[in-house]
Design a protein around this motif. Sequence first.
Motif, PDB file in Angstrom:
ATOM      1  N   GLU A 174      53.140   2.588  28.196  1.00  0.00           N
ATOM      2  CA  GLU A 174      52.398   2.028  27.074  1.00  0.00           C
ATOM      3  C   GLU A 174      51.950   3.140  26.130  1.00  0.00           C
ATOM      4  N   ALA A 175      51.587   4.288  26.681  1.00  0.00           N
ATOM      5  CA  ALA A 175      51.180   5.431  25.857  1.00  0.00           C
ATOM      6  C   ALA A 175      52.351   5.919  25.008  1.00  0.00           C
ATOM      7  N   PHE A 176      53.533   6.018  25.615  1.00  0.00           N
ATOM      8  CA  PHE A 176      54.715   6.432  24.842  1.00  0.00           C
ATOM      9  C   PHE A 176      55.033   5.420  23.750  1.00  0.00           C
ATOM     10  N   ASP A 177      54.832   4.138  24.036  1.00  0.00           N
ATOM     11  CA  ASP A 177      55.034   3.095  23.038  1.00  0.00           C
ATOM     12  C   ASP A 177      54.061   3.293  21.871  1.00  0.00           C
ATOM     13  N   ALA A 178      52.823   3.622  22.183  1.00  0.00           N
ATOM     14  CA  ALA A 178      51.826   3.882  21.134  1.00  0.00           C
ATOM     15  C   ALA A 178      52.233   5.096  20.293  1.00  0.00           C
ATOM     16  N   ILE A 179      52.692   6.155  20.957  1.00  0.00           N
ATOM     17  CA  ILE A 179      53.143   7.350  20.223  1.00  0.00           C
ATOM     18  C   ILE A 179      54.280   6.980  19.280  1.00  0.00           C
ATOM     19  N   ASP A 180      55.286   6.276  19.806  1.00  0.00           N
ATOM     20  CA  ASP A 180      56.455   5.907  18.999  1.00  0.00           C
ATOM     21  C   ASP A 180      56.091   5.053  17.787  1.00  0.00           C
ATOM     22  N   ASN A 181      55.092   4.192  17.946  1.00  0.00           N
ATOM     23  CA  ASN A 181      54.740   3.261  16.874  1.00  0.00           C
ATOM     24  C   ASN A 181      53.638   3.748  15.937  1.00  0.00           C
ATOM     25  N   LEU A 182      52.828   4.700  16.368  1.00  0.00           N
ATOM     26  CA  LEU A 182      51.688   5.122  15.545  1.00  0.00           C
ATOM     27  C   LEU A 182      51.817   6.505  14.931  1.00  0.00           C
ATOM     28  N   ASP A 183      52.609   7.396  15.532  1.00  0.00           N
ATOM     29  CA  ASP A 183      52.729   8.753  14.999  1.00  0.00           C
ATOM     30  C   ASP A 183      53.312   8.703  13.590  1.00  0.00           C
ATOM     31  N   MET A 184      52.661   9.408  12.669  1.00  0.00           N
ATOM     32  CA  MET A 184      53.079   9.510  11.262  1.00  0.00           C
ATOM     33  C   MET A 184      53.007   8.162  10.533  1.00  0.00           C
ATOM     34  N   THR A 185      52.000   7.357  10.882  1.00  0.00           N
ATOM     35  CA  THR A 185      51.760   6.102  10.173  1.00  0.00           C
ATOM     36  C   THR A 185      50.399   6.168   9.480  1.00  0.00           C
ATOM     37  N   TYR A 186      50.188   5.277   8.509  1.00  0.00           N
ATOM     38  CA  TYR A 186      48.905   5.202   7.804  1.00  0.00           C
ATOM     39  C   TYR A 186      47.883   4.470   8.659  1.00  0.00           C
ATOM     40  N   PHE A 187      46.703   5.052   8.763  1.00  0.00           N
ATOM     41  CA  PHE A 187      45.581   4.404   9.424  1.00  0.00           C
ATOM     42  C   PHE A 187      44.324   4.785   8.658  1.00  0.00           C
ATOM     43  N   GLN A 188      43.668   3.817   8.103  1.00  0.00           N
ATOM     44  CA  GLN A 188      42.448   4.016   7.317  1.00  0.00           C
ATOM     45  C   GLN A 188      42.636   5.066   6.210  1.00  0.00           C
ATOM     46  N   GLY A 189      43.775   4.962   5.517  1.00  0.00           N
ATOM     47  CA  GLY A 189      44.031   5.830   4.374  1.00  0.00           C
ATOM     48  C   GLY A 189      44.584   7.203   4.697  1.00  0.00           C
ATOM     49  N   GLN A 190      44.827   7.503   5.960  1.00  0.00           N
ATOM     50  CA  GLN A 190      45.337   8.809   6.375  1.00  0.00           C
ATOM     51  C   GLN A 190      46.649   8.624   7.146  1.00  0.00           C
ATOM     52  N   ILE A 191      47.550   9.607   7.045  1.00  0.00           N
ATOM     53  CA  ILE A 191      48.741   9.606   7.902  1.00  0.00           C
ATOM     54  C   ILE A 191      48.337  10.320   9.185  1.00  0.00           C
ATOM     55  N   ILE A 192      48.295   9.569  10.298  1.00  0.00           N
ATOM     56  CA  ILE A 192      47.803  10.139  11.555  1.00  0.00           C
ATOM     57  C   ILE A 192      48.936  10.723  12.389  1.00  0.00           C
ATOM     58  N   SER A 193      48.554  11.629  13.249  1.00  0.00           N
ATOM     59  CA  SER A 193      49.471  12.258  14.194  1.00  0.00           C
ATOM     60  C   SER A 193      49.049  11.818  15.596  1.00  0.00           C
ATOM     61  N   VAL A 194      49.998  11.325  16.381  1.00  0.00           N
ATOM     62  CA  VAL A 194      49.712  10.891  17.752  1.00  0.00           C
ATOM     63  C   VAL A 194      50.690  11.585  18.683  1.00  0.00           C
ATOM     64  N   LYS A 195      50.145  12.350  19.628  1.00  0.00           N
ATOM     65  CA  LYS A 195      50.968  13.119  20.556  1.00  0.00           C
ATOM     66  C   LYS A 195      50.319  13.123  21.931  1.00  0.00           C
ATOM     67  N   GLU A 196      51.098  13.471  22.943  1.00  0.00           N
ATOM     68  CA  GLU A 196      50.510  13.652  24.269  1.00  0.00           C
ATOM     69  C   GLU A 196      49.583  14.864  24.198  1.00  0.00           C
ATOM     70  N   ALA A 197      48.370  14.709  24.724  1.00  0.00           N
ATOM     71  CA  ALA A 197      47.403  15.807  24.706  1.00  0.00           C
ATOM     72  C   ALA A 197      47.871  16.908  25.641  1.00  0.00           C
ATOM     73  N   LYS A 198      47.697  18.143  25.206  1.00  0.00           N
ATOM     74  CA  LYS A 198      48.044  19.286  26.044  1.00  0.00           C
ATOM     75  C   LYS A 198      46.895  19.549  26.994  1.00  0.00           C
ATOM     76  N   GLY A 199      47.190  19.723  28.259  1.00  0.00           N
ATOM     77  CA  GLY A 199      46.152  19.988  29.250  1.00  0.00           C
ATOM     78  C   GLY A 199      46.311  21.365  29.844  1.00  0.00           C
TER      79      GLY A 199
END
Length: 131
Positions: free
Chosen positions: A86-111
């Motif tokens: 589900e997280a990968f699905d969110a990344i695929d669908n939300l990365d580099m999309t508009y959200f509240q007027g901004q183009i957001i970046s969604v990636k796996e967090a580095k630990g």
Amino acid sequence: HKIYLHFLTDTCNFIDHTRVASRIVEPGNVGIMNLFVGNLSPDTTNGDLLKLFNEFGYVLSARVIIDPTTGRSRQFGFVSMADRFEAFDAIDNLDMTYFQGQIISVKEAKGSKETPGKSPTRNDRRAKNKQ
């Protein structure tokens, strides 16, 4: 055996309230993933992130990082999802999309290798370099 995951999510819109959810997870399919969400609007709240990512699956936590000195958003946050797919699905669908007027970046967090899921602090890195 089935494992029951119970989790709390803080929606933090205008009124603090907590939503409790539970989910049955088959053994071997426990795949929690932490996501980094960058370039958020200064007005984005924890609740906004929760609502956005809930469309793709179970969200364990959603947090916008606030600068402790100014009390303002640092314009990035972290979302923890209960299922890696589900997280990968969110990344695929939300990365580099508009959200509240901004183009957001969604990636796996580095630990950190020392503490999975936690990024090393500046002091952690300094201590490691002194060794």
